[in-house]
Design a protein around this motif. Structure first.
Motif, PDB file in Angstrom:
ATOM      1  N   LYS A  14       0.857  -1.189   0.000  1.00 45.20           N
ATOM      2  CA  LYS A  14       0.000   0.000   0.000  1.00 45.20           C
ATOM      3  C   LYS A  14       0.891   1.237   0.000  1.00 45.20           C
ATOM      4  O   LYS A  14       2.058   1.168   0.374  1.00 45.20           O
ATOM      5  N   ILE A  15       0.321   2.334  -0.435  1.00 44.52           N
ATOM      6  CA  ILE A  15       1.047   3.594  -0.477  1.00 44.52           C
ATOM      7  C   ILE A  15       0.430   4.528   0.547  1.00 44.52           C
ATOM      8  O   ILE A  15      -0.786   4.729   0.556  1.00 44.52           O
ATOM      9  N   VAL A  16       1.264   5.075   1.430  1.00 47.10           N
ATOM     10  CA  VAL A  16       0.801   5.995   2.469  1.00 47.10           C
ATOM     11  C   VAL A  16       1.632   7.277   2.397  1.00 47.10           C
ATOM     12  O   VAL A  16       2.709   7.297   1.809  1.00 47.10           O
ATOM     13  N   GLN A  17       1.124   8.326   3.001  1.00 46.47           N
ATOM     14  CA  GLN A  17       1.839   9.597   3.066  1.00 46.47           C
ATOM     15  C   GLN A  17       2.519   9.720   4.427  1.00 46.47           C
ATOM     16  O   GLN A  17       1.877   9.569   5.464  1.00 46.47           O
ATOM     17  N   VAL A  18       3.821   9.967   4.421  1.00 51.47           N
ATOM     18  CA  VAL A  18       4.587  10.223   5.641  1.00 51.47           C
ATOM     19  C   VAL A  18       5.432  11.459   5.369  1.00 51.47           C
ATOM     20  O   VAL A  18       6.268  11.444   4.457  1.00 51.47           O
ATOM     21  N   HIS A  19       5.226  12.516   6.125  1.00 50.67           N
ATOM     22  CA  HIS A  19       5.956  13.781   5.940  1.00 50.67           C
ATOM     23  C   HIS A  19       5.897  14.249   4.489  1.00 50.67           C
ATOM     24  O   HIS A  19       6.914  14.610   3.892  1.00 50.67           O
ATOM     25  N   ASN A  20       4.707  14.224   3.909  1.00 48.88           N
ATOM     26  CA  ASN A  20       4.463  14.663   2.529  1.00 48.88           C
ATOM     27  C   ASN A  20       5.264  13.861   1.509  1.00 48.88           C
ATOM     28  O   ASN A  20       5.590  14.367   0.440  1.00 48.88           O
ATOM     29  N   ARG A  21       5.621  12.630   1.828  1.00 50.73           N
ATOM     30  CA  ARG A  21       6.268  11.722   0.891  1.00 50.73           C
ATOM     31  C   ARG A  21       5.387  10.501   0.721  1.00 50.73           C
ATOM     32  O   ARG A  21       4.761  10.046   1.669  1.00 50.73           O
ATOM     33  N   GLU A  22       5.382   9.966  -0.487  1.00 47.37           N
ATOM     34  CA  GLU A  22       4.667   8.721  -0.723  1.00 47.37           C
ATOM     35  C   GLU A  22       5.587   7.567  -0.347  1.00 47.37           C
ATOM     36  O   GLU A  22       6.705   7.466  -0.845  1.00 47.37           O
ATOM     37  N   VAL A  23       5.105   6.708   0.533  1.00 44.73           N
ATOM     38  CA  VAL A  23       5.902   5.620   1.074  1.00 44.73           C
ATOM     39  C   VAL A  23       5.199   4.307   0.760  1.00 44.73           C
ATOM     40  O   VAL A  23       3.987   4.189   0.934  1.00 44.73           O
ATOM     41  N   VAL A  24       5.966   3.316   0.304  1.00 41.63           N
ATOM     42  CA  VAL A  24       5.420   1.994  -0.002  1.00 41.63           C
ATOM     43  C   VAL A  24       5.602   1.114   1.225  1.00 41.63           C
ATOM     44  O   VAL A  24       6.712   0.968   1.740  1.00 41.63           O
ATOM     45  N   VAL A  25       4.478   0.528   1.693  1.00 47.27           N
ATOM     46  CA  VAL A  25       4.454  -0.253   2.925  1.00 47.27           C
ATOM     47  C   VAL A  25       3.795  -1.603   2.644  1.00 47.27           C
ATOM     48  O   VAL A  25       2.826  -1.674   1.889  1.00 47.27           O
ATOM     49  N   THR A  26       4.318  -2.680   3.255  1.00 45.28           N
ATOM     50  CA  THR A  26       3.655  -3.981   3.136  1.00 45.28           C
ATOM     51  C   THR A  26       2.421  -3.979   4.031  1.00 45.28           C
ATOM     52  O   THR A  26       2.449  -3.437   5.138  1.00 45.28           O
ATOM     53  N   LYS A  27       1.331  -4.563   3.545  1.00 43.89           N
ATOM     54  CA  LYS A  27       0.084  -4.571   4.314  1.00 43.89           C
ATOM     55  C   LYS A  27       0.143  -5.513   5.506  1.00 43.89           C
ATOM     56  O   LYS A  27      -0.402  -5.207   6.561  1.00 43.89           O
ATOM     57  N   ASP A  28       0.798  -6.664   5.355  1.00 40.34           N
ATOM     58  CA  ASP A  28       0.758  -7.661   6.432  1.00 40.34           C
ATOM     59  C   ASP A  28       1.693  -7.324   7.590  1.00 40.34           C
ATOM     60  O   ASP A  28       1.365  -7.563   8.744  1.00 40.34           O
ATOM     61  N   THR A  29       2.868  -6.737   7.320  1.00 34.23           N
ATOM     62  CA  THR A  29       3.824  -6.462   8.395  1.00 34.23           C
ATOM     63  C   THR A  29       4.001  -4.978   8.691  1.00 34.23           C
ATOM     64  O   THR A  29       4.716  -4.621   9.626  1.00 34.23           O
TER      65      THR A  29
END
Length: 64
Positions: A14-29
């Motif tokens: 999934k893609i989330v916003q952290v400090h106005n940056r797009e960050v790619v994160v695994t959903k399960d971990t």
């Protein structure tokens, strides 16, 4: 440039916003695996670690 508009994302990411940056994160971990830099995917270890810490603070404590 929006990374989600330019790239196909696997179903377990999934893609989330952290400090106005797009960050790619695994959903399960909930592990940060990379981020968008100049419209491309980047994985600088120091930046990824910093974004992981900020993401965890925001996800767990609502801070960040």
């Amino acid at each position: 440039m929006n990374i989600s508009q330019r790239s196909r994302i696997a179903q377990n990411l999934k893609i989330v916003q952290v400090h106005n940056r797009e960050v790619v994160v695994t959903k399960d971990t909930d592990k940060v695996i990379g981020y968008a830099k100049n419209g491309k995917f980047a994985q600088d270890p120091l930046v990824v670690r910093t974004l992981q810490n900020s993401y965890d603070l925001n996800r767990i404590w609502g801070l960040g």
